[in-house]
Design a protein around this motif. Structure first.
Motif, PDB file in Angstrom:
ATOM      1  N   UNK B 134      -5.252  -5.413   1.288  1.00 32.05           N
ATOM      2  CA  UNK B 134      -6.194  -5.282   2.411  1.00 32.05           C
ATOM      3  C   UNK B 134      -7.540  -4.747   1.926  1.00 32.05           C
ATOM      4  N   UNK B 135      -7.479  -3.802   1.026  1.00 27.36           N
ATOM      5  CA  UNK B 135      -8.713  -3.231   0.491  1.00 27.36           C
ATOM      6  C   UNK B 135      -9.506  -4.286  -0.303  1.00 27.36           C
ATOM      7  N   UNK B 136      -8.796  -5.122  -1.067  1.00 24.72           N
ATOM      8  CA  UNK B 136      -9.489  -6.173  -1.827  1.00 24.72           C
ATOM      9  C   UNK B 136     -10.079  -7.227  -0.891  1.00 24.72           C
ATOM     10  N   UNK B 137      -9.370  -7.506   0.210  1.00 26.94           N
ATOM     11  CA  UNK B 137      -9.914  -8.455   1.199  1.00 26.94           C
ATOM     12  C   UNK B 137     -11.180  -7.875   1.835  1.00 26.94           C
ATOM     13  N   UNK B 138     -11.170  -6.561   2.070  1.00 28.73           N
ATOM     14  CA  UNK B 138     -12.367  -5.920   2.627  1.00 28.73           C
ATOM     15  C   UNK B 138     -13.532  -6.035   1.633  1.00 28.73           C
ATOM     16  N   UNK B 139     -13.223  -5.853   0.337  1.00 30.46           N
ATOM     17  CA  UNK B 139     -14.249  -6.061  -0.700  1.00 30.46           C
ATOM     18  C   UNK B 139     -14.840  -7.464  -0.591  1.00 30.46           C
ATOM     19  N   UNK B 140     -13.930  -8.457  -0.432  1.00 29.33           N
ATOM     20  CA  UNK B 140     -14.385  -9.846  -0.321  1.00 29.33           C
ATOM     21  C   UNK B 140     -15.263 -10.009   0.914  1.00 29.33           C
ATOM     22  N   UNK B 141     -14.841  -9.413   2.028  1.00 33.91           N
ATOM     23  CA  UNK B 141     -15.607  -9.489   3.276  1.00 33.91           C
ATOM     24  C   UNK B 141     -17.014  -8.947   3.082  1.00 33.91           C
ATOM     25  N   UNK B 142     -17.129  -7.785   2.407  1.00 33.77           N
ATOM     26  CA  UNK B 142     -18.449  -7.195   2.159  1.00 33.77           C
ATOM     27  C   UNK B 142     -19.314  -8.122   1.298  1.00 33.77           C
ATOM     28  N   UNK B 143     -18.651  -8.895   0.432  1.00 33.77           N
ATOM     29  CA  UNK B 143     -19.402  -9.833  -0.409  1.00 33.77           C
ATOM     30  C   UNK B 143     -19.702 -11.149   0.315  1.00 33.77           C
ATOM     31  N   UNK B 144     -19.136 -11.289   1.513  1.00 35.13           N
ATOM     32  CA  UNK B 144     -19.380 -12.511   2.276  1.00 35.13           C
ATOM     33  C   UNK B 144     -18.642 -13.725   1.740  1.00 35.13           C
ATOM     34  N   UNK B 145     -17.517 -13.480   1.082  1.00 36.76           N
ATOM     35  CA  UNK B 145     -16.745 -14.610   0.550  1.00 36.76           C
ATOM     36  C   UNK B 145     -15.344 -14.596   1.141  1.00 36.76           C
ATOM     37  N   UNK B 146     -14.713 -15.769   1.158  1.00 44.06           N
ATOM     38  CA  UNK B 146     -13.352 -15.898   1.672  1.00 44.06           C
ATOM     39  C   UNK B 146     -12.347 -15.674   0.543  1.00 44.06           C
ATOM     40  N   UNK B 147     -11.176 -15.147   0.896  1.00 43.70           N
ATOM     41  CA  UNK B 147     -10.062 -15.101  -0.057  1.00 43.70           C
ATOM     42  C   UNK B 147      -9.167 -16.300   0.249  1.00 43.70           C
ATOM     43  N   UNK B 148      -8.935 -17.144  -0.754  1.00 44.76           N
ATOM     44  CA  UNK B 148      -8.205 -18.388  -0.527  1.00 44.76           C
ATOM     45  C   UNK B 148      -6.732 -18.310  -0.843  1.00 44.76           C
ATOM     46  N   UNK B 149      -6.327 -17.308  -1.599  1.00 44.60           N
ATOM     47  CA  UNK B 149      -4.921 -17.206  -1.982  1.00 44.60           C
ATOM     48  C   UNK B 149      -4.677 -15.986  -2.836  1.00 44.60           C
ATOM     49  N   UNK B 150      -3.405 -15.607  -2.926  1.00 41.12           N
ATOM     50  CA  UNK B 150      -2.994 -14.433  -3.684  1.00 41.12           C
ATOM     51  C   UNK B 150      -2.189 -14.838  -4.916  1.00 41.12           C
ATOM     52  N   UNK B 151      -2.450 -14.185  -6.038  1.00 35.71           N
ATOM     53  CA  UNK B 151      -1.594 -14.308  -7.211  1.00 35.71           C
ATOM     54  C   UNK B 151      -1.042 -12.935  -7.536  1.00 35.71           C
ATOM     55  N   UNK B 152       0.259 -12.851  -7.817  1.00 35.99           N
ATOM     56  CA  UNK B 152       0.886 -11.549  -8.053  1.00 35.99           C
ATOM     57  C   UNK B 152       1.634 -11.562  -9.386  1.00 35.99           C
ATOM     58  N   UNK B 153       1.281 -10.627 -10.268  1.00 36.25           N
ATOM     59  CA  UNK B 153       1.929 -10.515 -11.580  1.00 36.25           C
ATOM     60  C   UNK B 153       2.969  -9.408 -11.539  1.00 36.25           C
ATOM     61  N   UNK B 154       4.189  -9.700 -11.996  1.00 35.70           N
ATOM     62  CA  UNK B 154       5.247  -8.692 -12.050  1.00 35.70           C
ATOM     63  C   UNK B 154       5.937  -8.721 -13.417  1.00 35.70           C
ATOM     64  N   UNK B 155       6.455  -7.557 -13.855  1.00 35.46           N
ATOM     65  CA  UNK B 155       7.162  -7.511 -15.144  1.00 35.46           C
ATOM     66  C   UNK B 155       8.621  -7.906 -14.954  1.00 35.46           C
ATOM     67  N   UNK B 156       8.875  -9.200 -14.708  1.00 34.59           N
ATOM     68  CA  UNK B 156      10.260  -9.609 -14.490  1.00 34.59           C
ATOM     69  C   UNK B 156      10.423 -11.106 -14.406  1.00 34.59           C
ATOM     70  N   UNK B 157      11.639 -11.518 -14.066  1.00 34.35           N
ATOM     71  CA  UNK B 157      11.981 -12.931 -13.925  1.00 34.35           C
ATOM     72  C   UNK B 157      11.681 -13.366 -12.497  1.00 34.35           C
ATOM     73  N   UNK B 158      10.839 -14.383 -12.344  1.00 32.52           N
ATOM     74  CA  UNK B 158      10.415 -14.826 -11.017  1.00 32.52           C
ATOM     75  C   UNK B 158      10.866 -16.267 -10.790  1.00 32.52           C
ATOM     76  N   UNK B 159      11.542 -16.510  -9.688  1.00 35.05           N
ATOM     77  CA  UNK B 159      11.912 -17.875  -9.308  1.00 35.05           C
ATOM     78  C   UNK B 159      10.645 -18.620  -8.898  1.00 35.05           C
ATOM     79  N   UNK B 160      10.325 -19.698  -9.619  1.00 30.93           N
ATOM     80  CA  UNK B 160       9.023 -20.334  -9.405  1.00 30.93           C
ATOM     81  C   UNK B 160       8.925 -21.059  -8.077  1.00 30.93           C
ATOM     82  N   UNK B 161      10.046 -21.439  -7.492  1.00 35.28           N
ATOM     83  CA  UNK B 161       9.999 -22.136  -6.204  1.00 35.28           C
ATOM     84  C   UNK B 161       9.815 -21.147  -5.054  1.00 35.28           C
ATOM     85  N   UNK B 162      10.652 -20.119  -5.015  1.00 36.24           N
ATOM     86  CA  UNK B 162      10.626 -19.187  -3.877  1.00 36.24           C
ATOM     87  C   UNK B 162       9.673 -18.023  -4.089  1.00 36.24           C
ATOM     88  N   UNK B 163       9.311 -17.717  -5.340  1.00 38.57           N
ATOM     89  CA  UNK B 163       8.503 -16.537  -5.619  1.00 38.57           C
ATOM     90  C   UNK B 163       9.300 -15.242  -5.579  1.00 38.57           C
TER      91      UNK B 163
END
Lengths: 403, 403
Positions: B134-163
């Protein structure tokens, strides 16, 4: 830059011709209008490109595609079985094999010429290869089809740009320029035998359509074909798949490559036969492997223990591959295919033990569907694919052989 | 099938919109006519697609592209720095980081929030992640730009279909559904931190444009990002890059995964620190690694011997990778990047000794250009790339958020 130069237009035609043919290969029976809709190209453009593909016999027009009653425009487009064939060649340690592959993937005129190529001067072997190629071209001539390109499988490291064999230890070769030796008449693609065996497995049989697997094949040496997203990886230089020199024990014996504990040294056919006490004076390995299989079937303890040890070592190497690449299947080829029933158990246990994601992605241990034909068939397929991927270049070459 | 249905037309538009944007990204400054020539699409089609891309701020029209005097048709098309941004999130063992990545690849608003996430209930960690988002989206709002999607990095095994994070041992997580926890407002892409670090390295810095490399990164665990043909491989299930569990000694100690002699157990940061006699009570590893680097700089014999042993073991694992994939470079990231100057020697010697094609393809041992920022920046890049690869879906989502 506005593409007003002839070079620019020719690039566009090359790209669009390939796009049209790819669409026909993907959805045989598609009409010209269907190709236009699928590619976004104008119908007139598609028609002119299809006419060129038909003239070159890369595409056939079959019967009415739909009941729209619009004649030729409504006929279905299909790949032509009488179009340019790929000529596959395999330079084995103790034979030279050839075959022809038609644009629908059919294999024809498979021939194996036995002969010990070890230590024989490369020029002599290549003269024999040239004779085999001429004979396969004559086969094609009798069938009334053109040969569009050559694929050559060798048991060694091949530079993917030049096609030069950098090293083929079991032939005693270094820096052998196969494309130069086979003449300039046709394009020549040279690749490692395990890579081309994987191309063959991908194109036909039980693995056809499988997107991801690693084929590990034991002939005199041990090599792998790495298939990701339906394509065999060749790497930056062409040197992929050297699983025979993956370390399975840093304290193991010294390999012919100079390093300790390589898979080939510890679980290659020669190592298994020696460990099992089966005498293998020299290639071919067919007889000693049959002898070993006999002992395994008779539950000979030394043979069973030797193959179990090899299965564990193969499992250590392949677990590393699966941990790194997340492929759902490993495929045993060559000598390993003959030992599959005894290797699969210990190999599978090691995969279960060592693959960190094993509980969510069990790895299948499969056996090669093509057997000994895989590399030569894959060589023909690879030559064919070069044509199908860039049909415009083929068409221009046929129209003007001097160009 | 003739594409008369709306679904068919929408598929074609989706394909063509992506093709047009890809052309602009590949050759910024291209005119509409240039895009038409390069793609084979009709000029009117290109113009209507470009209008939609401009309206969505994915593409900007810059000053006159050429002196043809044909007005708007002659202006150059460029990716827009004020278009939709990718929001990158990294869930580390002892911090949560965020950043924004604009369509030209620029990084903005990088923030790191320290906090020990080990053993903390996943719901608590994800609540903190939601606050950071939410805080990063607020940063984007102040810059007048849209956020189009989220990428999340985790230290583990991630199922690529379900996330879904199947397992993140160093967080104590199993089966954590991050996309569900982060809400349905925006598309959420989840991936392993080493994979996303490789995405980051690919997109910027010294490795930008490098087509093939393997990034091996040591945090608490050891992971790799495998880059082939300019793309990070995710594998069939999403479980690639688990180099930490490649066996470097079948007689080695038992790893937390249950197998013997895994790279992580024998040459991960904890193993190196223990071998060197440096105390590392718990994460973060910054202080003990700095302590180790100090001892190395002071030529402490125990520290030098420990890092040399780790370099050899890393070399055994990476020689296997290079033998299999023929990549021209390995890149050290995370804790390994800090030890690069001492690891590179023994690691390089092992590569020379064990890579069968070493004399024709020496392997470069490089150091990560992005350092600790790689994973979060790569997460933002990955989210951005999803939009750029399928702009039509983004445009339709923005036009009708309920769809």
């Amino acid at each position: 830059m506005r593409p007003t130069s002839p070079a620019g237009n020719s690039d566009v035609r090359r790209h669009n011709t390939a796009m049209v043919l790819a669409e026909v290969l993907r959805r045989p029976g598609l009409s010209r209008a269907g190709v236009a809709a699928a590619t976004g190209l104008a119908k007139a453009t598609v028609s002119s490109l299809v006419d060129r593909l038909v003239a070159a016999r890369l595409v056939d027009e079959s019967g009415p595609q739909s009941a729209t009653g619009r004649g030729r425009r409504g006929t279905g487009l299909v790949p032509s079985p009488t179009g340019p064939h790929g000529l596959g060649v395999e330079i084995g340690v103790d034979y030279v094999a050839t075959c022809l592959v038609d644009p629908t993937g059919g294999e024809h005129a498979h021939r194996v010429r036995p002969g010990d190529n070890r230590g024989r001067p490369p020029a002599e072997v290549l003269a024999a290869v040239n004779r085999a190629v001429r004979s396969a071209k004559a086969d094609a001539g009798r069938r009334g089809v053109a040969v569009g390109g050559l694929g050559v499988a060798v048991p060694g490291l091949v530079d993917r740009v030049s096609g030069v064999v950098r090293a083929a230890p079991n032939l005693g070769w270094s820096d052998v320029d196969i494309p130069a030796a086979l003449g300039a008449e046709l394009p020549v693609l040279v690749d490692n035998e395990a890579n081309l065996a994987a191309v063959g497995e991908l194109a036909t049989g039980e693995l056809a359509g499988t997107r991801d697997f690693v084929l590990v094949s034991a002939e005199i040496g041990v090599g792998a074909g790495v298939v990701l997203d339906g394509a065999v990886r060749r790497g930056t230089h062409g040197f992929t798949g050297e699983i025979g020199h993956v370390c399975v024990d840093p304290d193991g014996p010294v390999c012919s490559c100079g390093a300790r504990g390589c898979l080939e040294r510890m679980a290659g056919p020669a190592a298994i036969l020696a460990d099992a006490g089966v005498t293998a004076a020299s290639a071919p390995l067919d007889r000693p492997l049959a002898d070993l299989a006999g002992r395994l079937a008779a539950a000979d303890p030394a043979a069973l223990a030797a193959v179990r040890r090899a299965g564990v070592r193969l499992g250590i190497a392949l677990a590393g591959v699966v941990n790194l690449l997340d492929v759902p299947a490993v495929v045993l080829g060559g000598g390993y295919a003959r030992l599959h029933d005894w290797l699969a158990g210990p190999l599978g246990e090691e995969l279960d033990r060592r693959v960190i994601a094993a509980q969510w992605s069990p790895t299948a241990v499969l056996v090669s569907a093509l057997g000994g034909k895989a590399a030569v068939y894959g060589a023909g397929q690879a030559a064919l694919r070069e044509i199908l991927a860039d049909p415009d270049t083929y068409i221009r070459r046929v129209a003007d052989p001097a160009s």
